[in-house]
Motif scaffolding. Structure first.
Motif, short mmCIF file in Angstrom:
data_model
loop_
_atom_site.label_atom_id
_atom_site.label_comp_id
_atom_site.label_asym_id
_atom_site.label_seq_id
_atom_site.Cartn_x
_atom_site.Cartn_y
_atom_site.Cartn_z
N ALA A 57 29.71 -76.96 59.00
CA ALA A 57 29.09 -77.92 58.07
C ALA A 57 27.58 -77.96 58.28
O ALA A 57 27.10 -78.43 59.31
CB ALA A 57 29.68 -79.31 58.28
N PRO A 58 26.80 -77.51 57.29
CA PRO A 58 25.33 -77.49 57.45
C PRO A 58 24.68 -78.80 57.03
O PRO A 58 25.30 -79.66 56.39
CB PRO A 58 24.92 -76.37 56.48
CG PRO A 58 25.93 -76.48 55.38
CD PRO A 58 27.22 -76.88 56.04
N TYR A 59 23.43 -78.95 57.43
CA TYR A 59 22.59 -80.04 56.94
C TYR A 59 21.61 -79.44 55.95
O TYR A 59 20.93 -78.46 56.25
CB TYR A 59 21.85 -80.70 58.10
CG TYR A 59 20.82 -81.71 57.64
CD1 TYR A 59 21.20 -82.85 56.93
CD2 TYR A 59 19.46 -81.53 57.90
CE1 TYR A 59 20.27 -83.76 56.51
CE2 TYR A 59 18.53 -82.44 57.48
CZ TYR A 59 18.93 -83.56 56.78
OH TYR A 59 18.00 -84.47 56.34
N PHE A 60 21.53 -80.02 54.76
CA PHE A 60 20.76 -79.43 53.67
C PHE A 60 19.37 -80.02 53.49
O PHE A 60 18.68 -79.69 52.53
CB PHE A 60 21.53 -79.56 52.35
CG PHE A 60 22.69 -78.62 52.24
CD1 PHE A 60 22.60 -77.31 52.68
CD2 PHE A 60 23.90 -79.04 51.71
CE1 PHE A 60 23.66 -76.42 52.58
CE2 PHE A 60 24.98 -78.17 51.60
CZ PHE A 60 24.85 -76.86 52.03
N GLY A 61 18.95 -80.92 54.38
CA GLY A 61 17.57 -81.41 54.28
C GLY A 61 17.46 -82.85 53.83
O GLY A 61 18.41 -83.46 53.34
N ASP A 88 24.85 -67.39 60.76
CA ASP A 88 23.57 -67.92 60.29
C ASP A 88 22.69 -68.31 61.48
O ASP A 88 23.05 -69.19 62.27
CB ASP A 88 23.85 -69.13 59.40
CG ASP A 88 22.58 -69.71 58.77
OD1 ASP A 88 21.50 -69.12 58.95
OD2 ASP A 88 22.68 -70.76 58.11
N GLN A 89 21.54 -67.69 61.58
CA GLN A 89 20.60 -67.99 62.68
C GLN A 89 19.51 -68.96 62.26
O GLN A 89 18.75 -69.45 63.11
CB GLN A 89 19.96 -66.69 63.17
CG GLN A 89 20.96 -65.65 63.67
CD GLN A 89 21.74 -66.14 64.87
OE1 GLN A 89 21.19 -66.73 65.80
NE2 GLN A 89 23.05 -65.89 64.87
N GLN A 90 19.41 -69.26 60.97
CA GLN A 90 18.32 -70.09 60.46
C GLN A 90 18.78 -71.49 60.05
O GLN A 90 17.97 -72.42 60.02
CB GLN A 90 17.67 -69.40 59.25
CG GLN A 90 17.17 -67.99 59.52
CD GLN A 90 16.10 -67.95 60.59
OE1 GLN A 90 15.25 -68.84 60.66
NE2 GLN A 90 16.15 -66.92 61.44
N GLY A 91 20.05 -71.64 59.70
CA GLY A 91 20.53 -72.92 59.19
C GLY A 91 20.64 -73.99 60.26
O GLY A 91 20.55 -73.73 61.46
N ILE A 92 20.83 -75.22 59.81
CA ILE A 92 20.94 -76.39 60.69
C ILE A 92 22.38 -76.88 60.65
O ILE A 92 22.90 -77.24 59.59
CB ILE A 92 19.99 -77.51 60.22
CG1 ILE A 92 18.55 -76.99 60.07
CG2 ILE A 92 20.04 -78.69 61.19
CD1 ILE A 92 17.95 -76.46 61.35
N TYR A 93 23.03 -76.91 61.80
CA TYR A 93 24.43 -77.32 61.91
C TYR A 93 24.55 -78.43 62.96
O TYR A 93 24.96 -78.19 64.10
CB TYR A 93 25.31 -76.12 62.27
CG TYR A 93 25.30 -75.05 61.20
CD1 TYR A 93 26.23 -75.07 60.17
CD2 TYR A 93 24.33 -74.05 61.19
CE1 TYR A 93 26.22 -74.10 59.17
CE2 TYR A 93 24.30 -73.08 60.20
CZ TYR A 93 25.25 -73.11 59.19
OH TYR A 93 25.22 -72.16 58.20
N PRO A 94 24.21 -79.66 62.59
CA PRO A 94 24.12 -80.75 63.58
C PRO A 94 25.39 -81.05 64.35
O PRO A 94 25.33 -81.53 65.49
CB PRO A 94 23.70 -81.95 62.72
CG PRO A 94 22.98 -81.34 61.55
CD PRO A 94 23.74 -80.09 61.26
N THR A 125 27.50 -85.89 55.29
CA THR A 125 26.24 -85.20 54.98
C THR A 125 25.63 -84.48 56.18
O THR A 125 24.55 -83.90 56.06
CB THR A 125 25.21 -86.19 54.41
OG1 THR A 125 25.05 -87.28 55.33
CG2 THR A 125 25.66 -86.73 53.06
N SER A 126 26.29 -84.54 57.32
CA SER A 126 25.81 -83.85 58.54
C SER A 126 24.39 -84.26 58.92
O SER A 126 23.62 -83.44 59.40
CB SER A 126 25.90 -82.32 58.36
OG SER A 126 27.23 -81.90 58.31
N ASP A 153 16.96 -86.35 65.92
CA ASP A 153 16.82 -86.36 64.47
C ASP A 153 17.82 -85.41 63.81
O ASP A 153 18.69 -84.84 64.46
CB ASP A 153 15.38 -86.04 64.06
CG ASP A 153 14.94 -84.62 64.41
OD1 ASP A 153 15.81 -83.77 64.73
OD2 ASP A 153 13.72 -84.34 64.36
N ASN A 154 17.64 -85.23 62.51
CA ASN A 154 18.57 -84.41 61.74
C ASN A 154 18.56 -82.94 62.15
O ASN A 154 19.48 -82.18 61.79
CB ASN A 154 18.25 -84.52 60.25
CG ASN A 154 18.50 -85.91 59.70
OD1 ASN A 154 19.41 -86.61 60.14
ND2 ASN A 154 17.69 -86.34 58.74
#
Length: 484
Positions: free
Chosen positions: A35-39, A64-70, A440-441, A455-456
């Protein structure tokens, strides 16, 4: 108000939203780890967890090496649980609702033997709770289906997952039989209606053209898993209680029109369908019409009806956050709201949070009375809470009076339901310590009595800070709900 002696007061967390350490000590990935965080500017109604996923999507997330997965780091509860549990104890908790990450025990879901390091971690957590007189209330599956079961079997669409789940729950029942006396089979089981992936670990690659067929077949398998877990729990831990859980939908008809009232009634029936099966042990008559209208043909084995009957839950639990309005005809001018699997018309008489979730404490009293009237079994409030954007004030503290006001009203109404005759035996406030949002992660939607400095994007000291609500809830517990 008169909460009974020995009433369970505490908070609720979930492994996938707080533990972190997603690939540590033998843990395998779960569906939550994709589940990614989209900003910051994402649409709060666009719940990423409810999106359909394919094998290609899953592998893209894992690589994925660039995405954010909180959810992969959470709040680092895995390494900081002693500090957190001590803070819960200081607040006065006598119960902590938490979950076991299934893929920490069986990394892919189908192994012959469990992961000992995963089992030992929960031994340590439960020991720490019991040291302070905190009873663990454990959710066996909280949106944490092992990703291996999704990729290789189709998740809960495949009957084999029922028996992988049975093996997993049998393992943890035997391991923790002297430490855990309260269990929940599935978190918010009805949320599979909104998302096959989050609710059932089901990838698009395994689905048919008839989504209703896929959904209800997976639901049947979830019911079987729940019933088998109940039976195993009763056999292995005779003095334990094991319950079911729904995200409770309460709604009001938009008008006195019979059409609006019928829609409202049917939406409530759809919600109660899940507890009907788990509490009564058989399918309610109204569901057969739904199946017929949607060309659903549930594939059963001859023993299934008896399994459901033998596996009735001991109590019903629920999450409750908001209510909506139901209306037969909706057009482009109708104002809508959504939150925690709730989708409906905006109620003009209710206030809303920053995430547009409508506050309705009276609806909680209605929900409790309705559930108790229907099943005449003990009820547990597994989740109530308010997600807001908490800020550290110039004095270095977090003054969350809005959360205190919200929970005061909800707890007061829970007490009124007790006075109405409802057998309520506990309340755990959701996200008692700040954690990653399921929907919303993000970290910025905070529920906790304890602030976590992250933070996010996972940046921060992870320092824990007591909010004003921490001291308020401590007084509520000390007074057994009399001092609000």
């Amino acid at each position: 108000m008169s909460f009974k002696e020995g009433f369970l007061w505490g908070g609720a967390i979930a492994a996938n939203q707080c533990e972190g350490a997603w690939n540590v000590d033998g843990k395998g990935p779960s569906i939550a780890d994709t589940a990614p965080y989209f900003g910051e500017n994402q649409d709060h109604d666009n719940y990423v967890c409810f999106q359909d996923m394919s094998k290609e999507d899953v592998y893209a997330c894992l690589n994925d090496q660039q995405g954010i997965y909180p959810k992969r780091w959470g709040i680092d509860f895995y390494h900081r649980y002693k500090e957190d549990i001590q803070m819960f104890a200081e607040m006065g908790f006598n119960v902590l609702r938490m979950s076991i990450a299934w893929s920490r025990i069986f990394p892919n879901g189908d192994e012959e033997f469990p992961n000992e390091k995963g089992l030992q971690f929960y031994d340590d957590v439960f020991d720490e709770c019991l040291k302070y007189g905190i009873q663990p209330l454990v959710t066996l599956s909280h949106y944490e289906t092992p990703l291996g079961l999704s990729l290789h079997y189709g998740g809960w669409l495949n009957r084999k997952t029922v028996y992988f789940y049975e093996k997993y729950v049998t393992t943890v029942f035997k391991r923790y039989q002297n430490k855990v006396k309260y269990w929940i089979t599935f978190n918010e089981i009805n949320n599979i209606l909104s998302g096959l992936y989050v609710g059932g670990g089901i990838l698009k690659d395994y689905t048919t053209d008839n989504r209703k067929q896929d959904t209800y077949q997976a639901i049947h398998h979830l019911f079987l898993g729940s019933a088998l877990a109940v039976k195993k729990c009763h056999e292995i831990i005779p003095d334990a209680m094991i319950g079911c859980m729904i995200a409770r939908r309460e709604s009001y008809p938009a008008s006195a029109k019979p059409e609006d009232n019928l829609v409202c009634f049917e939406e409530s029936q759809e919600n109660l369908f899940f507890t009907d099966v788990q509490m009564r042990g058989y399918y309610p008559s109204f569901i057969y019409k739904t199946w017929q209208e949607n060309h659903v043909n549930i594939i059963k084995q001859k023993e299934d009806d008896q399994i459901l009957l033998d596996g009735k839950c001991d109590f019903v639990s629920m999450s409750y956050y908001m209510t909506v309005v139901s209306q037969a005809k909706i057009d482009e001018n109708t104002k809508m709201v959504s939150g925690n699997d709730m989708h409906g018309i905006k109620n003009p008489y209710l206030e809303s949070s920053s995430w547009n979730w409508q506050k309705d404490e009276i609806g909680l009293r209605i929900a409790l009375r309705r559930l108790y009237d229907r099943y005449q079994k003990p009820i547990f409030i597994a989740e109530i809470g308010l997600g807001e954007k908490d800020e550290i004030a110039p004095d270095g503290k977090i003054h969350d009076s809005y959360r205190i006001d919200f929970l005061r009203d909800y707890i007061r109404m829970a007490g009124k339901a007790v006075d109405d005759g409802v057998d309520l035996f506990g309340i755990t406030c959701w996200g008692c310590i700040d954690l990653v949002s399921m929907s919303t992660s993000e970290m910025s939607k905070r529920y906790g009595f304890i602030y976590v400095d992250v933070d996010n994007y996972g940046k921060g000291t992870y320092r824990r800070m007591k909010k004003d609500s921490y001291y308020w809830y401590k007084k509520v517990i000390q007074s057994n709900g009399k001092e609000l």
